[in-house]
Design an enzyme around this catalytic site. Sequence first.
Site, short mmCIF file in Angstrom:
data_model
loop_
_atom_site.label_atom_id
_atom_site.label_comp_id
_atom_site.label_asym_id
_atom_site.label_seq_id
_atom_site.Cartn_x
_atom_site.Cartn_y
_atom_site.Cartn_z
N LEU A 17 0.83 -1.20 0.00
CA LEU A 17 0.00 0.00 0.00
C LEU A 17 0.87 1.26 0.00
O LEU A 17 0.36 2.37 -0.08
CB LEU A 17 -0.89 0.01 1.25
CG LEU A 17 -1.83 -1.17 1.42
CD1 LEU A 17 -2.62 -1.04 2.71
CD2 LEU A 17 -2.78 -1.27 0.23
N LYS A 66 14.82 -7.10 5.39
CA LYS A 66 14.99 -6.07 6.43
C LYS A 66 16.26 -6.29 7.25
O LYS A 66 16.87 -5.33 7.72
CB LYS A 66 13.77 -6.04 7.35
CG LYS A 66 12.56 -5.35 6.72
CD LYS A 66 11.45 -5.18 7.75
CE LYS A 66 10.25 -4.48 7.16
NZ LYS A 66 9.21 -4.20 8.16
N ASP A 102 9.71 1.64 11.59
CA ASP A 102 8.61 0.86 12.15
C ASP A 102 8.44 1.17 13.65
O ASP A 102 7.32 1.27 14.14
CB ASP A 102 8.87 -0.64 11.99
CG ASP A 102 8.56 -1.14 10.59
OD1 ASP A 102 7.72 -0.53 9.90
OD2 ASP A 102 9.16 -2.16 10.18
N ALA A 125 7.99 -12.62 17.89
CA ALA A 125 9.41 -12.34 18.12
C ALA A 125 10.14 -12.13 16.80
O ALA A 125 11.36 -12.28 16.73
CB ALA A 125 10.05 -13.48 18.91
N GLY A 127 10.64 -9.57 13.16
CA GLY A 127 11.11 -8.21 12.96
C GLY A 127 10.15 -7.16 13.49
O GLY A 127 10.57 -6.17 14.11
N ASN A 147 6.01 -15.92 22.48
CA ASN A 147 6.14 -16.35 21.09
C ASN A 147 6.03 -17.87 20.99
O ASN A 147 6.38 -18.57 21.92
CB ASN A 147 7.50 -15.89 20.54
CG ASN A 147 7.60 -16.11 19.04
OD1 ASN A 147 6.70 -15.71 18.31
ND2 ASN A 147 8.67 -16.73 18.59
N ARG A 148 5.51 -18.31 19.83
CA ARG A 148 5.39 -19.75 19.59
C ARG A 148 6.73 -20.46 19.81
O ARG A 148 6.80 -21.45 20.51
CB ARG A 148 4.89 -19.97 18.15
CG ARG A 148 4.80 -21.41 17.74
CD ARG A 148 4.29 -21.53 16.32
NE ARG A 148 5.19 -20.90 15.35
CZ ARG A 148 4.99 -20.87 14.05
NH1 ARG A 148 3.89 -21.43 13.54
NH2 ARG A 148 5.85 -20.30 13.23
N TYR A 212 -2.74 -5.95 8.83
CA TYR A 212 -3.74 -5.03 8.27
C TYR A 212 -4.48 -5.60 7.06
O TYR A 212 -5.21 -4.88 6.38
CB TYR A 212 -3.11 -3.67 7.92
CG TYR A 212 -1.91 -3.73 7.03
CD1 TYR A 212 -2.05 -3.89 5.66
CD2 TYR A 212 -0.63 -3.64 7.56
CE1 TYR A 212 -0.93 -3.95 4.85
CE2 TYR A 212 0.48 -3.71 6.76
CZ TYR A 212 0.32 -3.87 5.40
OH TYR A 212 1.42 -3.95 4.61
P1 NAP Z 1 8.31 -12.50 10.90
O1 NAP Z 1 9.65 -11.92 11.21
O2 NAP Z 1 8.21 -13.59 9.88
O3 NAP Z 1 7.71 -13.06 12.29
C1 NAP Z 1 6.52 -13.79 12.31
C2 NAP Z 1 6.07 -13.99 13.76
O4 NAP Z 1 4.79 -14.64 13.74
C3 NAP Z 1 6.99 -14.92 14.57
O5 NAP Z 1 6.97 -14.50 15.92
C4 NAP Z 1 6.30 -16.27 14.41
O6 NAP Z 1 6.57 -17.17 15.44
C5 NAP Z 1 4.85 -15.85 14.47
N1 NAP Z 1 3.97 -16.84 13.83
C6 NAP Z 1 3.85 -17.11 12.52
N2 NAP Z 1 2.91 -18.06 12.31
C7 NAP Z 1 2.45 -18.40 13.54
C8 NAP Z 1 1.47 -19.34 14.00
N3 NAP Z 1 0.78 -20.10 13.14
N4 NAP Z 1 1.22 -19.40 15.32
C9 NAP Z 1 1.90 -18.63 16.20
N5 NAP Z 1 2.84 -17.73 15.82
C10 NAP Z 1 3.11 -17.63 14.52
O7 NAP Z 1 7.29 -11.39 10.46
P2 NAP Z 1 7.29 -9.83 10.83
O8 NAP Z 1 8.01 -9.10 9.78
O9 NAP Z 1 7.70 -9.69 12.24
O10 NAP Z 1 5.74 -9.48 10.65
C11 NAP Z 1 4.74 -9.97 11.54
C12 NAP Z 1 3.39 -9.42 11.16
O11 NAP Z 1 3.36 -8.01 11.35
C13 NAP Z 1 3.02 -9.64 9.68
O12 NAP Z 1 1.67 -10.02 9.62
C14 NAP Z 1 3.20 -8.30 9.04
O13 NAP Z 1 2.31 -8.10 7.97
C15 NAP Z 1 2.89 -7.37 10.19
N6 NAP Z 1 3.58 -6.07 10.07
C16 NAP Z 1 2.81 -4.95 10.04
C17 NAP Z 1 3.41 -3.72 9.97
C18 NAP Z 1 2.56 -2.49 9.95
O14 NAP Z 1 3.07 -1.42 9.60
N7 NAP Z 1 1.31 -2.57 10.34
C19 NAP Z 1 4.81 -3.61 9.91
C20 NAP Z 1 5.57 -4.78 9.95
C21 NAP Z 1 4.93 -6.00 10.02
P3 NAP Z 1 7.83 -18.17 15.39
O15 NAP Z 1 9.01 -17.36 15.88
O16 NAP Z 1 7.45 -19.28 16.29
O17 NAP Z 1 7.98 -18.60 13.95
#
Ligand code: NAP
Length: 266
Positions: A17, A66, A102, A125, A127, A147-148, A212
Amino acid sequence: MGHVKLGLVGYPVEHSLSPRMQQAAMAHLGISGEYLLLPTKPAELPARLREVAANYAGVNVTVPYKRSVMDLLDDVSEDARKIGAVNTIVNEDGYLRGYNTDAAGFYWSLKRHNVLPGEALVLGAGGAARAVVYALVEKGWLVGVANRTLARAEELAQQLGAWLVAPAKLEKAVRRTPLLINATSVGLEDGASSPLPPGVLPEAGVVVDLVYSPLRTKLLADAAAAGLETIDGLQMLLGQGMRSFELWTGRKAPLEVMERALGKVV
Ligand code: NAP
């Protein structure tokens, strides 16, 4: 200011977006510029950054670069280094400097909703969780992390100064927290899944979901039905986009214009 070329480096990037949000901001301020999608495969990343250094005022960086992009930059801000993630690169005459907007964007969204400092519980846990925890701890909050994969939460908690919430203590911690933040990807493109066990929600306070898409996740729907205040993932997206815009252009980001541009597509 000449023509301002901006973009998004990641893979995939087509659902972003950011182009409409950033282009609306430039148009509103009369800045001539463009924000391009720059899908980049891992082997192409070094060449992409050389192109950025030659032709772009700056770019955003998203999944999956990232963290890995940090080694390819000339300089990385202290915030971004501690968080372990860069989401914004500014080109200063060929010198590429990495930032993390962020964290500040998230904190801005709390302030905008008048959430007062205190305690918080962060789920996740990755990014996004690291940026959120960093922002809160910096401002003096007491932050719990669950965290999982426990080892990742342990590492995050230790590095960033948060408390580790063990799985057996999660329900109790959720019920008593005044601020719960979902920074996992549970609920992403999935309106039926929540990161919390059925029937478990904070007893009072605010629930934030960083996901989102969809905008109204199951977690936020459950929280709203229970009478809790909710903040959706577009608020952090908007906050980080405003900070990035200001770093690239040196101009104050037009909040309402950027928010309207996001609202149009959701
Ligand atoms: P990431 O580094 O891949 O981390 C994913 C996280 O989700 C990890 O803690 C993972 O746990 C957990 N997870 C994934 N599937 C799971 C499940 N089935 N059950 C339990 N935990 C689960 O991703 P990220 O970059 O941090 O982003 C996380 C979310 O935030 C995304 O949906 C992204 O779209 C959103 N986000 C939004 C913004 C915004 O501006 N609004 C900015 C950044 C990110 P494990 O460690 O156990 O794998």
